[in-house]
Design a protein around this motif. Sequence first.
Motif, PDB file in Angstrom:
ATOM      1  N   GLY A 200       0.769  -1.247   0.000  1.00  0.00           N
ATOM      2  CA  GLY A 200       0.000   0.000   0.000  1.00  0.00           C
ATOM      3  C   GLY A 200       0.792   1.283   0.000  1.00  0.00           C
ATOM      4  O   GLY A 200       0.204   2.378   0.001  1.00  0.00           O
ATOM      5  N   PHE A 201       2.141   1.214   0.010  1.00  0.00           N
ATOM      6  CA  PHE A 201       2.956   2.431  -0.004  1.00  0.00           C
ATOM      7  C   PHE A 201       3.187   2.821  -1.464  1.00  0.00           C
ATOM      8  O   PHE A 201       4.153   2.404  -2.090  1.00  0.00           O
ATOM      9  N   ASP A 202       2.268   3.650  -1.989  1.00  0.00           N
ATOM     10  CA  ASP A 202       2.319   3.926  -3.417  1.00  0.00           C
ATOM     11  C   ASP A 202       1.521   5.178  -3.741  1.00  0.00           C
ATOM     12  O   ASP A 202       0.692   5.639  -2.950  1.00  0.00           O
ATOM     13  N   TRP A 203       1.797   5.723  -4.918  1.00  0.00           N
ATOM     14  CA  TRP A 203       0.980   6.810  -5.429  1.00  0.00           C
ATOM     15  C   TRP A 203      -0.350   6.244  -5.908  1.00  0.00           C
ATOM     16  O   TRP A 203      -0.477   5.053  -6.142  1.00  0.00           O
ATOM     17  N   GLU A 204      -1.318   7.146  -6.073  1.00  0.00           N
ATOM     18  CA  GLU A 204      -2.636   6.695  -6.520  1.00  0.00           C
ATOM     19  C   GLU A 204      -2.802   6.789  -8.028  1.00  0.00           C
ATOM     20  O   GLU A 204      -3.472   5.953  -8.631  1.00  0.00           O
ATOM     21  N   GLU A 205      -2.201   7.814  -8.657  1.00  0.00           N
ATOM     22  CA  GLU A 205      -2.391   8.050 -10.087  1.00  0.00           C
ATOM     23  C   GLU A 205      -1.059   8.269 -10.786  1.00  0.00           C
ATOM     24  O   GLU A 205      -0.128   8.838 -10.192  1.00  0.00           O
ATOM     25  N   PRO A 206      -0.941   7.862 -12.041  1.00  0.00           N
ATOM     26  CA  PRO A 206       0.292   8.092 -12.808  1.00  0.00           C
ATOM     27  C   PRO A 206       0.699   9.561 -12.859  1.00  0.00           C
ATOM     28  O   PRO A 206       1.888   9.878 -12.839  1.00  0.00           O
ATOM     29  N   GLN A 207      -0.299  10.457 -12.942  1.00  0.00           N
ATOM     30  CA  GLN A 207       0.007  11.877 -13.044  1.00  0.00           C
ATOM     31  C   GLN A 207       0.762  12.375 -11.817  1.00  0.00           C
ATOM     32  O   GLN A 207       1.631  13.259 -11.913  1.00  0.00           O
ATOM     33  N   GLN A 208       0.457  11.809 -10.647  1.00  0.00           N
ATOM     34  CA  GLN A 208       1.177  12.192  -9.431  1.00  0.00           C
ATOM     35  C   GLN A 208       2.663  11.831  -9.543  1.00  0.00           C
ATOM     36  O   GLN A 208       3.529  12.598  -9.121  1.00  0.00           O
ATOM     37  N   VAL A 209       2.919  10.676 -10.129  1.00  0.00           N
ATOM     38  CA  VAL A 209       4.306  10.234 -10.297  1.00  0.00           C
ATOM     39  C   VAL A 209       5.019  11.125 -11.306  1.00  0.00           C
ATOM     40  O   VAL A 209       6.188  11.475 -11.137  1.00  0.00           O
ATOM     41  N   PHE A 210       4.306  11.504 -12.363  1.00  0.00           N
ATOM     42  CA  PHE A 210       4.895  12.371 -13.384  1.00  0.00           C
ATOM     43  C   PHE A 210       5.238  13.737 -12.793  1.00  0.00           C
ATOM     44  O   PHE A 210       6.284  14.317 -13.107  1.00  0.00           O
ATOM     45  N   GLU A 211       4.361  14.255 -11.945  1.00  0.00           N
ATOM     46  CA  GLU A 211       4.635  15.541 -11.293  1.00  0.00           C
ATOM     47  C   GLU A 211       5.859  15.428 -10.394  1.00  0.00           C
ATOM     48  O   GLU A 211       6.676  16.360 -10.314  1.00  0.00           O
ATOM     49  N   LYS A 212       5.993  14.300  -9.700  1.00  0.00           N
ATOM     50  CA  LYS A 212       7.162  14.071  -8.857  1.00  0.00           C
ATOM     51  C   LYS A 212       8.432  14.009  -9.712  1.00  0.00           C
ATOM     52  O   LYS A 212       9.475  14.547  -9.331  1.00  0.00           O
ATOM     53  N   LEU A 213       8.327  13.384 -10.864  1.00  0.00           N
ATOM     54  CA  LEU A 213       9.468  13.304 -11.781  1.00  0.00           C
ATOM     55  C   LEU A 213       9.897  14.700 -12.222  1.00  0.00           C
ATOM     56  O   LEU A 213      11.095  15.022 -12.242  1.00  0.00           O
TER      57      LEU A 213
END
Length: 257
Positions: free
Chosen positions: A156-169
């Motif tokens: 469960g230690f994860d982002w919810e949406e791909p866009q959140q990961v892209f913003e982090k990138l």
Amino acid sequence: MNSREDQLKAFDRLLTIMDELRERCPWDKKQTMETLRHLTIEETYELGDAILENDLQEVKKELGDLLLHIVFYAKIGSETKDFDMADVANDICEKLISRHPHIYGDVIVADEEEVKQNWENLKLKEGKKSVLEGVPASLPALVKANRIQDKVAGVGFDWEEPQQVFEKLKEELQELQHEVNEGNKATIEAEFGDVLFSMINYARFLKVDPENALERTNKKFIKRFQYLEGKAKEMGKSMKDMTLAEMDVYWEEAKSL
């Protein structure tokens, strides 16, 4: 395809041949788990190459090489009376049964993500102190990062949406650029690592295997560069004597092949 009976006969034949080689072949008699280790790693990479090339005949061949190594280790284990092939097979059977309560028990799962979460939680119940214990220390860094992220996501230690990961990138890229502007070598390396880690995480959300993606790009680059080398040779030129503009013409040609 072969029947189950024929498959078992083939495996029995392999076990018998392994017994004979271990008893009679000077090279096979000398091998230990330590001497086989680097060969096993090499065979695993060769299998990986065959899979990426989608060469199923080569996949079959490399699977055989890898299976030989598994049988070899089990044979050595039987000689020290620590374990044999039956122990190896039975152990993995018991693990698969215990880790799939949705098949062999009364647990209900909605999708593959729940299966993965159950898998990691079951490992913790089995006595592991951390979900990351199963990540081999000797894995290449890119593969290791992918496995780390996959495992923590399983609990469960994860982002919810791909866009959140892209913003982090994008955030990590900005931090890297800042350190590049500052010229601090130590922090540049740290921020570059963060960018790579975020890229791998984004790949996971896109359902892309980053190792496979990078290796396909490696192969593509090699093919194009070797085409460029060939064209230089045809012209009787050294690549060092070619201008970047000349190289670019043949590079574009290679891309269209």
